[in-house]
Enzyme design. Structure first.
Site, PDB file in Angstrom:
ATOM      1  N   GLY B 108     -18.672  65.918  -8.646  1.00 15.30           N
ATOM      2  CA  GLY B 108     -17.768  64.772  -8.541  1.00 15.30           C
ATOM      3  C   GLY B 108     -16.385  65.113  -9.029  1.00 15.30           C
ATOM      4  O   GLY B 108     -16.115  66.207  -9.533  1.00 15.30           O
ATOM      5  N   GLY B 110     -12.855  63.200 -10.902  1.00 17.25           N
ATOM      6  CA  GLY B 110     -12.256  61.992 -11.470  1.00 17.25           C
ATOM      7  C   GLY B 110     -10.885  62.329 -12.006  1.00 17.25           C
ATOM      8  O   GLY B 110     -10.402  63.454 -11.849  1.00 17.25           O
ATOM      9  N   GLY B 111     -10.268  61.370 -12.613  1.00 11.26           N
ATOM     10  CA  GLY B 111      -8.939  61.566 -13.164  1.00 11.26           C
ATOM     11  C   GLY B 111      -8.926  62.664 -14.207  1.00 11.26           C
ATOM     12  O   GLY B 111      -7.897  63.270 -14.481  1.00 11.26           O
ATOM     13  N   MET B 112     -10.103  62.934 -14.775  1.00 10.86           N
ATOM     14  CA  MET B 112     -10.154  63.878 -15.881  1.00 10.86           C
ATOM     15  C   MET B 112     -10.645  65.243 -15.437  1.00 10.86           C
ATOM     16  O   MET B 112     -10.983  66.067 -16.281  1.00 10.86           O
ATOM     17  CB  MET B 112     -11.075  63.334 -16.963  1.00 10.86           C
ATOM     18  CG  MET B 112     -10.458  63.348 -18.325  1.00 10.86           C
ATOM     19  SD  MET B 112      -9.258  62.053 -18.482  1.00 10.86           S
ATOM     20  CE  MET B 112     -10.337  60.656 -18.689  1.00 10.86           C
ATOM     21  N   LYS B 130     -17.128  70.946 -16.454  1.00  6.07           N
ATOM     22  CA  LYS B 130     -15.978  70.123 -16.054  1.00  6.07           C
ATOM     23  C   LYS B 130     -14.705  70.915 -16.258  1.00  6.07           C
ATOM     24  O   LYS B 130     -14.420  71.352 -17.377  1.00  6.07           O
ATOM     25  CB  LYS B 130     -15.952  68.828 -16.876  1.00  6.07           C
ATOM     26  CG  LYS B 130     -14.653  68.052 -16.711  1.00  6.07           C
ATOM     27  CD  LYS B 130     -14.715  66.682 -17.334  1.00  6.07           C
ATOM     28  CE  LYS B 130     -15.376  65.706 -16.396  1.00  6.07           C
ATOM     29  NZ  LYS B 130     -15.225  64.307 -16.775  1.00  6.07           N
ATOM     30  N   ASP B 224     -12.592  55.168 -22.842  1.00  6.46           N
ATOM     31  CA  ASP B 224     -12.698  55.058 -21.379  1.00  6.46           C
ATOM     32  C   ASP B 224     -14.138  54.764 -20.980  1.00  6.46           C
ATOM     33  O   ASP B 224     -14.680  55.409 -20.084  1.00  6.46           O
ATOM     34  CB  ASP B 224     -12.185  56.348 -20.724  1.00  6.46           C
ATOM     35  CG  ASP B 224     -11.965  56.194 -19.219  1.00  6.46           C
ATOM     36  OD1 ASP B 224     -11.810  55.037 -18.763  1.00  6.46           O
ATOM     37  OD2 ASP B 224     -11.968  57.206 -18.505  1.00  6.46           O
TER      38      ASP B 224
END
Lengths: 221, 398
Positions: B108, B110-112, B130, B224
């Site tokens: 996936g 995401g913003g991070m 990540k 978050d």
């Protein structure tokens, strides 16, 4: 528990005073507040563990209950009940402020405990103050009460609206019936009184040299 | 000020407050042209009014138990929009190795950063890797602060917190985080299929709360919390991901709009840019619980300003009007978690009190250790008797 005859005589006193309040008697109002205060406090204490920040006081239900106990048998009309509840709201305000003062004193362990500078040596200045919702709520209630006294000098009707709506949990319609003004007036007074009170609380806190944590919702401007 | 002035002040206030914020100044200019004092007074009252409503609503909600919700609004069932899906384009990293990790599959984005499933050849296990975007890999003080917090988060050992193995750096790919790979799906995927069973939603909320408590005890705030950051494993354990990551993103990205995807979960104090503490995480958990129960976000709308205004100033639609079988106690919990003012917001120990009506536990000044204990107890009670029985017990003991 009150004996039936005592209950009856109290009930008829309340009913008589209520009639006088409706005819515009201020002294009857002042006489009723302590009567209702006593009844309400008993009812509030009957709720176990009243307001530790987790339990809330259902003021609307409490004032209804006090009404049924004190004037219920007389089968008064809706307007009289609204009148009763508006006076009960004043008593409720006193009860809540009493609680708040007690909580504040209890939490502080006296009024004058101060945190020493050494205690504040932590990376995050916000972490220095322990999160304590009960104290914050108590401080907030006391500040509302003090500002409300100042509002009363400027605009008595607005202060009554706040008492009914905020402390008594009354609807716009009931407040309008109790105060004998239109619902539009109640809504206008309520909106403006909240703004006025909030500004007043902020200013008086600033005068005392700082913004309390419970006011932090206010963005610094 | 005489009586006529006071009346005119009230009327002008009423008219001005009904206007959109942007139009108020022009209105005041016009109607107060001959009275600058009146204009100053009105401007200052209007400014206070925006903060006064949430203040009084929160205080009443916390202390007086006035109805926390406005009169029932029509539920807007169609508004579950704005889904982000992982992109499916081929990825140059797949099949390559970074340190001891063989990158296998993209999980996936995401913003991070982007997350891959990878095989750790030295320890013979599957991990999730990540990679942080370049702006989070820079060598500066913000990154350093992030690393400090990320290492603290990595040291957390709790069944509801995603296990972080390593924070590493590769020349080609920048900083990365190696963490446990969990089978299962995110809470976001679960919610996309519709509202969850009530006891299941409460169970996940309690697990997330327990994970948060563990982190808060170590001074780590998540910042978050959202359904996409919670993985539910096949045995029903909720794992909270990405502790500490949001802090750096906040530092680096302020003003770029990258946070828009999660704005619906942000607390009022976060939106105002105030310093955050653990109570902000409980707001977000309240939003997640609301969404699990109803399938809807409590505050949403376009443009984003509508959502922001809702978070700051409005009460959400009552959950039970969207789903009548939601018990009143649970609705109260959600309402208390969504208190605008952090001082009035329900957190761990209070939640237990509200859910269980447990009048024997300490008042909410309770310590963190205590809070952690009650979460655990809440879970075990839940496991033992189920929500329905719990509420019956609650009522009976009052």
């Amino acid at each position: 528990m009150a004996k039936p005859d005592l209950q009856d005589s109290r009930s008829s006193t309340v009913t008589r005073l209520l009639m006088e309040v409706r005819e515009g008697s201020h002294s009857a109002f002042d006489e009723l507040v302590p009567l209702i205060y006593e009844e309400l406090r008993g009812l509030a204490h009957a709720q176990r563990n009243v307001w530790h920040g987790t339990e809330t006081l259902d003021t609307s239900a409490l004032t209804h209950e006090a009404y049924l106990k004190l004037a219920g048998q007389a089968q008064l009309d809706w307007e009289s009940r609204a009148h009763f509840r508006s006076i009960a709201a004043r008593a409720m305000r006193q009860i809540l402020i009493d609680y708040a003062r007690a909580k504040r004193t209890q939490k502080r362990g006296g009024e004058h405990v101060r945190v020493s500078l050494d205690d504040l040596k932590v990376a995050d200045p916000d972490a220095a103050r322990e999160y304590d919702p009960v104290r914050d709520q108590a401080e907030a209630l006391i500040a509302v009460d003090e500002s409300l006294k100042r509002l009363k000098d400027r605009d008595e009707r607005q202060s009554r609206v706040v008492e009914c709506r905020f402390f008594g949990g009354m609807t716009i319609e009931d407040t309008s019936a109790a105060l004998g003004v239109s619902t539009a007036t109640v809504e206008r007074d309520w909106a403006m009184a909240k703004a006025w009170l909030y500004r007043d609380m902020r200013e008086s806190l600033a005068d005392k040299g700082g913004v309390e944590p419970w006011m932090k919702l206010t963005p610094s401007r | 000020m005489d009586e006529a002035d006071a009346e005119s002040l009230k009327r002008l206030f009423e008219r001005a407050i009904a206007l959109p914020v942007a139009e108020r100044d022009a209105f005041l200019e016009e109607v107060c042209s001959d009275s600058p004092e009146l204009q100053v007074e009105l401007t200052s009252l209007l400014e206070a009014a925006d903060d006064a409503d949430p203040f009084f609503a929160s205080l009443a909600n916390a202390v007086l138990s006035l109805p926390p919700w406005p009169a029932d609004e029509a539920p807007d069932a169609s508004a579950r929009a704005n889904r982000m899906r992982a992109e499916d384009e081929p990825d140059p990293l797949i099949g390559r190795s970074v340190h001891q990790y063989e990158i296998q599959e993209k999980l996936g984005r995401g913003g991070m950063g982007v997350v891959y499933r990878a095989y750790d050849t030295s320890l013979d296990r599957t991990v999730a890797l990540k990679f942080l975007p370049p702006y989070l890999s820079a060598d500066d003080s913000a990154t350093e602060r992030f690393l400090v917090e990320a290492r603290a988060a990595a040291a957390l050992d709790h069944s509801n917190v995603c296990n972080v193995h390593e924070i590493g750096e590769s020349e080609e790919c920048g900083r990365f985080i190696s963490m446990a790979y969990y089978e299962g799906e995110t809470l976001k995927q679960k919610i996309e299929r519709g509202p969850l069973p009530i006891d299941e939603a409460l169970d996940y909320a309690c697990q997330i709360g327990a994970g948060l408590d563990a982190a808060h005890q170590h001074g780590i705030i998540h910042r978050d919390i959202k359904p996409g950051n919670v993985i539910v494993t096949p045995d029903g354990t909720a794992k909270v991901l990405d502790f500490g990551l949001a802090k750096l993103a906040d530092v680096s990205l302020t003003g770029t709009g990258v946070r828009l995807g999660t704005i619906g979960y942000m607390s009022p104090e976060h939106l105002r840019g105030e310093p955050l503490d653990q109570r902000a995480d409980f707001w977000s958990l309240g939003v997640v619980l609301y969404e699990m129960l109803t399938g809807e976000l409590p505050f949403r709308g376009r443009p984003t300003a509508v959502t922001v205004h809702g978070i700051l100033h409005e009460e959400p639609t009552r959950p039970s009007s969207l789903r009548p079988e939601i018990p009143a106690e649970l609705e109260t919990v959600v309402g208390r978690m969504l208190a605008k003012h952090p001082g009035f917001r329900a957190t761990g120990a209070e939640l237990l009190n509200v859910v269980c009506g447990d009048t024997t536990t300490q008042p909410p000044a309770a310590t963190n250790t205590h809070t952690a204990g009650v979460w655990a107890r809440l879970r075990s009670w839940r496991g033992g008797v189920g929500l329905g029985a719990l509420i019956v017990v609650t009522v009976a003991t009052r």
